[in-house]
Write an enzyme that holds these catalytic residues in place. Structure first.
Site, PDB file in Angstrom:
ATOM      1  N   GLU A  84     -11.713  10.431  -4.973  1.00 25.89           N
ATOM      2  CA  GLU A  84     -11.213  10.333  -3.812  1.00 25.89           C
ATOM      3  C   GLU A  84     -11.078  11.643  -2.820  1.00 25.89           C
ATOM      4  O   GLU A  84     -11.381  11.948  -2.111  1.00 25.89           O
ATOM      5  CB  GLU A  84     -10.513   8.715  -2.861  1.00 25.89           C
ATOM      6  CG  GLU A  84     -10.424   8.856  -1.288  1.00 25.89           C
ATOM      7  CD  GLU A  84      -9.931   7.806  -1.199  1.00 25.89           C
ATOM      8  OE1 GLU A  84      -9.561   7.401  -0.251  1.00 25.89           O
ATOM      9  OE2 GLU A  84     -10.938   6.334  -1.453  1.00 25.89           O
TER      10      GLU A  84
ATOM     11  N   GLU B 223      -7.437  -2.648   2.869  1.00 26.16           N
ATOM     12  CA  GLU B 223      -6.637  -1.906   2.485  1.00 26.16           C
ATOM     13  C   GLU B 223      -6.940  -1.546   4.519  1.00 26.16           C
ATOM     14  O   GLU B 223      -5.920  -1.056   4.955  1.00 26.16           O
ATOM     15  CB  GLU B 223      -7.533  -0.092   1.876  1.00 26.16           C
ATOM     16  CG  GLU B 223      -6.144   1.255   2.019  1.00 26.16           C
ATOM     17  CD  GLU B 223      -7.290   2.130   1.523  1.00 26.16           C
ATOM     18  OE1 GLU B 223      -6.993   3.652   2.196  1.00 26.16           O
ATOM     19  OE2 GLU B 223      -8.224   2.191   0.670  1.00 26.16           O
TER      20      GLU B 223
ATOM     21  N   GLU C 227     -10.010  11.733  12.371  1.00 21.97           N
ATOM     22  CA  GLU C 227      -9.272  10.313  13.058  1.00 21.97           C
ATOM     23  C   GLU C 227      -8.250  10.603  13.711  1.00 21.97           C
ATOM     24  O   GLU C 227      -7.038  11.504  13.933  1.00 21.97           O
ATOM     25  CB  GLU C 227      -8.414   9.973  11.359  1.00 21.97           C
ATOM     26  CG  GLU C 227      -7.851   8.958  11.873  1.00 21.97           C
ATOM     27  CD  GLU C 227      -6.675   7.599  10.524  1.00 21.97           C
ATOM     28  OE1 GLU C 227      -6.267   7.161  11.036  1.00 21.97           O
ATOM     29  OE2 GLU C 227      -6.750   8.558   9.480  1.00 21.97           O
TER      30      GLU C 227
ATOM     31  N   LYS D 198       1.033  -1.449   0.088  1.00 17.67           N
ATOM     32  CA  LYS D 198       0.022   0.085  -0.163  1.00 17.67           C
ATOM     33  C   LYS D 198       1.567   1.342   0.143  1.00 17.67           C
ATOM     34  O   LYS D 198       1.865   0.923   0.758  1.00 17.67           O
ATOM     35  CB  LYS D 198      -0.827  -0.156   1.210  1.00 17.67           C
ATOM     36  CG  LYS D 198      -1.765   1.287   1.492  1.00 17.67           C
ATOM     37  CD  LYS D 198      -2.760   1.504   2.509  1.00 17.67           C
ATOM     38  CE  LYS D 198      -3.047   2.433   2.406  1.00 17.67           C
ATOM     39  NZ  LYS D 198      -4.168   2.617   3.573  1.00 17.67           N
TER      40      LYS D 198
END
Length: 410
Positions: free
Chosen positions: A388, A252, A208, A149
């Site tokens: 995104e 992910e 987050e 990733k």
């Protein structure tokens, strides 16, 4: 510690702290449970020198806090921002004054503040076509090696002819993102800046939590796997349901959760990792979320110790970390600075809260650099990852009174 008068109602107190923010002399941090305003600078945490500002950062903070207490300074807390890359100095200070309150509460019967005047020129960096090429390059790296990733980001450079009202922007961000972490941090002047070019501010509303510590209890809440919200309620719920079932996004998310849990285990005697993710939302995005909780094995482990150990997570860098970091350096055409770092606070007891520095901008008097990124894994589609990033830009753009724009002149 500076505290407001006892006659101020709790809800009004938090709003009062938001109104009292002043760019250039304040640190503001609001979470779903508390609001914090620090002002002035009693001491600055020294830079490590060399190529890694994060090396022994918790120890340097602990020494500065101990020295402040020895000097009879009664604000035992360090606040500020930690960069993505250790080559950039961390920006942490012990403030002169500190005020705390409960969560911000807004009156829904009162119309929201209008956005900032939308008179900006906008320059994407890189251009959308170059970002698509970058995603394709990352996917090729994954085909030919162990990279699993990599998070690739974009920036929008917005310039205005009139000064940017950061207090108003901060208010709009806080009102639009009550379940997240709204922040504003003073940054040092760029080394290349001419004298008098003025302040820089890191401002944003992150969804987050990197990590928090309260006594011996710790919490990390990584987000990975995203989908843009839809104004149509039926379509919006369909997108949320699809995200929960998406093999690409679940993969992910699993990469991130495994890495976060692995980083936390050496510090914890117990650790609870959810078997599957849940959904959280902002006004613009759906995210896959996992709340990882634990009990520390040693009371000397501070929130900043945990933050540095976790940073950067695969949610903002990739996996394996060193390979992802190298890919970012080769593909992204700009330095991230404090974007995808962490912002928050740590007190002399070790308690604190650190949010991931996303949905943010770096601002000076007449310009802002907005940032947004997307996690690239096997199966990613370049056009979907570009979309995104466009959706993630909306957090800042909507608070500025702008729509979805990457063009030259709104």
């Amino acid at each position: 510690m500076k505290t407001p008068g006892h006659d101020v109602a709790p809800q009004k107190l938090a709003a009062q702290l938001l109104r009292s923010y002043e760019a250039g002399s304040s640190f503001f941090f609001a979470s779903p449970r508390r609001t914090l305003l620090a002002q002035g600078t009693f001491a600055t945490v020294p830079h490590a020198g060399g190529t890694n500002s994060l090396e022994k950062l918790p120890e340097r903070v602990a020494k500065v806090l101990a020295d402040a207490r020895q000097a009879d300074h009664d604000i035992p807390i360090a606040v500020g921002a930690v960069p993505f890359d250790g080559r950039v100095p961390a920006q942490l200070v012990v403030p002169m004054t500190l005020q705390r309150a409960g969560p911000l509460v807004f009156d829904d019967t009162v119309a929201p503040s209008p956005g900032l005047p939308p008179r900006y020129t906008v320059q994407p960096v890189p251009e959308p076509s170059a970002y698509l090429d970058g995603v394709a390059r990352a996917l090729k790296l994954m085909e030919s090696g162990p990279l699993r990733k990599v998070v690739l980001s974009r920036s929008l450079h917005l310039s205005a002819t009139t000064p940017i009202d950061l207090q108003r922007l901060l208010y709009n961000l806080a009102r639009r993102n009550p379940s997240g972490f709204t922040f504003a941090v003073d940054l040092p002047q760029r080394p290349s800046a001419a004298p008098g070019e003025g302040r820089r501010t890191l401002i944003g509303a992150s969804p987050e939590l990197l990590v928090s510590r309260n006594g011996m209890q710790v919490l990390a809440n990584p987000l990975a796997g995203s989908a843009a919200r839809s104004p149509d309620p039926i379509e919006d719920q369909a997108r949320a349901a699809a995200l929960l079932e998406s093999p690409k996004d679940l993969h992910e998310h699993a990469v991130v959760i495994d890495a976060v849990a692995e980083a936390m285990r050496p510090f914890c005697k117990t650790l609870d990792v959810p078997a599957k993710p849940s959904l959280v939302s902002t006004q613009t995005m759906w995210h896959l979320s996992s709340r990882i909780t634990g009990e520390l094995s040693d009371p000397s482990i501070t929130s900043l110790t945990l933050a540095v150990a976790l940073h950067p997570t695969p949610a903002v860098c990739g996996y394996p970390t060193e390979l992802a970091h190298a890919a970012i350096g080769h593909i992204e055409p700009f330095e991230r600075g404090y974007y995808t770092g962490t912002v928050g606070w740590c007190d002399a007891n070790g308690d604190g809260q650190w949010a991931v520095t996303i949905r943010c901008a770096e601002a000076d008097e007449h310009s802002l650099r907005l940032f947004a990124g997307a996690g690239i894994v096997a199966g990613s589609k370049p056009e979907a990852e570009l979309a995104e990033t466009e959706a993630k830009f909306r957090t800042m753009l909507q608070a500025m009174g702008l729509g979805q724009t990457t063009g030259a002149q709104p």
